[in-house]
Write a protein that holds these residues in place. Structure first.
Motif, PDB file in Angstrom:
ATOM      1  N   ALA A   1       0.878  -1.179   0.000  1.00 27.13           N
ATOM      2  CA  ALA A   1       0.000   0.000   0.000  1.00 27.13           C
ATOM      3  C   ALA A   1       0.911   1.223   0.000  1.00 27.13           C
ATOM      4  O   ALA A   1       1.756   1.378   0.885  1.00 27.13           O
ATOM      5  CB  ALA A   1      -0.908   0.003   1.219  1.00 27.13           C
ATOM      6  N   PRO A   2       0.776   2.100  -1.001  1.00 27.54           N
ATOM      7  CA  PRO A   2       1.695   3.243  -1.084  1.00 27.54           C
ATOM      8  C   PRO A   2       1.544   4.196   0.108  1.00 27.54           C
ATOM      9  O   PRO A   2       0.493   4.270   0.742  1.00 27.54           O
ATOM     10  CB  PRO A   2       1.266   3.944  -2.377  1.00 27.54           C
ATOM     11  N   VAL A   3       2.623   4.911   0.366  1.00 23.97           N
ATOM     12  CA  VAL A   3       2.635   5.965   1.377  1.00 23.97           C
ATOM     13  C   VAL A   3       1.672   7.063   0.905  1.00 23.97           C
ATOM     14  O   VAL A   3       1.762   7.503  -0.230  1.00 23.97           O
ATOM     15  CB  VAL A   3       4.060   6.564   1.450  1.00 23.97           C
ATOM     16  N   LEU A   4       0.772   7.514   1.753  1.00 24.66           N
ATOM     17  CA  LEU A   4      -0.118   8.598   1.322  1.00 24.66           C
ATOM     18  C   LEU A   4       0.376   9.980   1.750  1.00 24.66           C
ATOM     19  O   LEU A   4      -0.199  10.991   1.361  1.00 24.66           O
ATOM     20  CB  LEU A   4      -1.550   8.356   1.801  1.00 24.66           C
ATOM     21  N   ARG A   5       1.452  10.036   2.538  1.00 31.38           N
ATOM     22  CA  ARG A   5       2.033  11.356   2.832  1.00 31.38           C
ATOM     23  C   ARG A   5       2.502  11.980   1.514  1.00 31.38           C
ATOM     24  O   ARG A   5       3.069  11.277   0.670  1.00 31.38           O
ATOM     25  CB  ARG A   5       3.214  11.237   3.799  1.00 31.38           C
TER      26      ARG A   5
END
Ligand code: HEC
Ligand code: HEC
Length: 349
Positions: free
Chosen positions: A269-273
């Motif tokens: 799951a990609p970093v959403l920052r």
């Protein structure tokens, strides 16, 4: 009349303050985690998140050297591609193209998009299929990958040893008898990456500043939680862990490239920052609009339809996830000069 009005307005104010506190609590109870308030606490947290920090603690000299290596295109076979080419710190730690493009203008053979290096120290796995456990292990990959920097461990060692400025800096960072190896190169770049942490208004909100988010952003955060996004996008990075993909439906652009996740079909799951800065989205960079990416998550991962209104709210919240790199990371380094012994670039025209 006046008294009544005052009472009423103080009730309204109090309830919105309580609501903000409730929301921050709900966020934390849902598994979201803020970066701590001070730079010193953040550095400590990054150190504890880096599995190789016990053997190679962060020091100022190592960070400064690692930054030079991150920005040095001479590491690559062509002499023109650095880590910063594809993980550009000026555009969210990414390259802004769907499939990363490296040596000899070669697009990633699996049509893979470059994830951001920002905050990546907090990921429990690196790469879209999670195959590297930590940043030092990770950094060894792209330096030698044929479609990326196309160097070899020997060429990197030869290059660094041919530049007296680097030899001295490695000795200053690790001790007088230090031998410059490819592994130590990768370790040092990883140490610099530990500092690429971007605290944001979102952190201030979770840390108790109820005014750090606008009302619209608060609503977006609430929607993000209520829709169930937090079941996969949680922790410090709102991502960074391996998760099932295509849980509820097929990804519309699955046929772009041939990436299938890890052996169990799991995808990081990609970093959403800083997500508003890191388009295009998904492992193959097939979606440019963040709103479309949010809506796709609804159908692919949750089996629900996310309305335009809900998607807009979530995207509004995402703006609060953009943070600032430390000043030191943003100061462009001057690299030590080559010598006659330094290998020349091989452009393979
Ligand atoms: C040609 C473009 C390119 C170059 C140059 C490049 N990378 Fe990458 N990087 C990528 C791509 C593409 C991926 C994703 C690969 C995958 O998942 O299989 C990636 C993944 C990563 C990740 C994992 C992040 C995550 O969240 O999974 C890190 C960290 C990283 N690179 C650091 C570096 C460092 C350090 C260098 C320089 C030594 C470097 N990269 C050079 C394209 C590049
Ligand atoms: C079941 C786990 C799961 C859930 C639930 C989930 N996601 Fe994701 N999310 C992922 C995975 C895995 C990816 C990477 C997919 C890929 O590219 O192959 C992803 C990708 C994304 C991306 C693209 C990021 C990028 O850098 O490419 C965004 C934005 C996103 N998710 C937001 C959301 C939102 C908003 C929700 C709730 C509506 C949500 N996600 C729900 C697991 C999940």
């Amino acid at each position: 009349m006046k008294v009544k009005f005052l009472l009423l307005s103080s009730v309204v104010v109090a309830s919105s303050v309580f609501a903000a506190d409730d929301l921050a609590k709900l966020a934390k109870d849902s598994g979201l985690q803020a970066l701590p308030k001070t730079a010193a606490e953040i550095a400590k947290l990054a150190e504890s998140a880096a599995p190789d920090a016990k053997d190679f603690p962060t020091t100022e000299k190592r960070v400064e050297l690692g930054k030079k290596l991150y920005f040095d295109p001479r590491i690559s076979r062509s002499g023109i591609i650095s880590c910063n080419t594809c993980h550009n710190l000026a555009i969210g730690g990414t390259d802004g193209v769907p499939a990363s493009t490296g040596h000899k203008w070669t697009p990633n053979p699996h049509h893979i998009n470059a994830p951001t290096t920002l905050n990546s120290v907090f990921n429990s796995a690196q790469f879209w299929d999670g195959r590297a456990a930590h940043l030092a292990e990770q950094a060894a990959g792209p330096a030698t990958a044929a479609p990326e920097m196309a160097a070899t461990p020997e060429s990197v060692e030869k290059l660094l040893n041919s530049i007296p400025g680097y030899v001295k800096e490695f000795q200053d960072a690790y001790g007088k008898d230090t031998k410059i190896t490819f592994d130590l190169f990768a370790t040092t770049v990883g140490i610099f990456e530990r500092t690429l942490v971007t605290p944001s208004r979102y952190d201030e909100f979770l840390n108790g500043d109820s005014k750090a988010l606008t009302d619209a952003e608060k609503e977006g955060l609430k929607t993000f939680i209520d829709k169930g996004c937090v079941s996969c996008h949680n922790g410090i990075n709102l991502g960074g862990t391996m998760q099932p993909f295509e849980v509820a439906g097929k990804y519309e652009f699955a046929n772009v490239g041939d990436f299938k996740g890890d052996a169990n079909g799991m995808v990081k799951a990609p970093v959403l920052r800083n997500i508003v800065d890191t388009a295009p989205y998904f492992h193959n960079g097939a979606i440019w609009s963040l709103k479309d990416a949010v809506k796709a998550m609804g159908s692919v991962q949750l089996g629900i339809e996310i309305s335009d209104d809900e998607a807009n709210k979530i995207v509004t919240f995402f703006n609060a996830l953009s943070g600032k790199l430390p000043d030191a990371a943003l100061k462009y380094p001057v690299l030590p000069a080559r010598t006659d012994a330094t290998p020349k670039p091989e452009l393979d025209y």
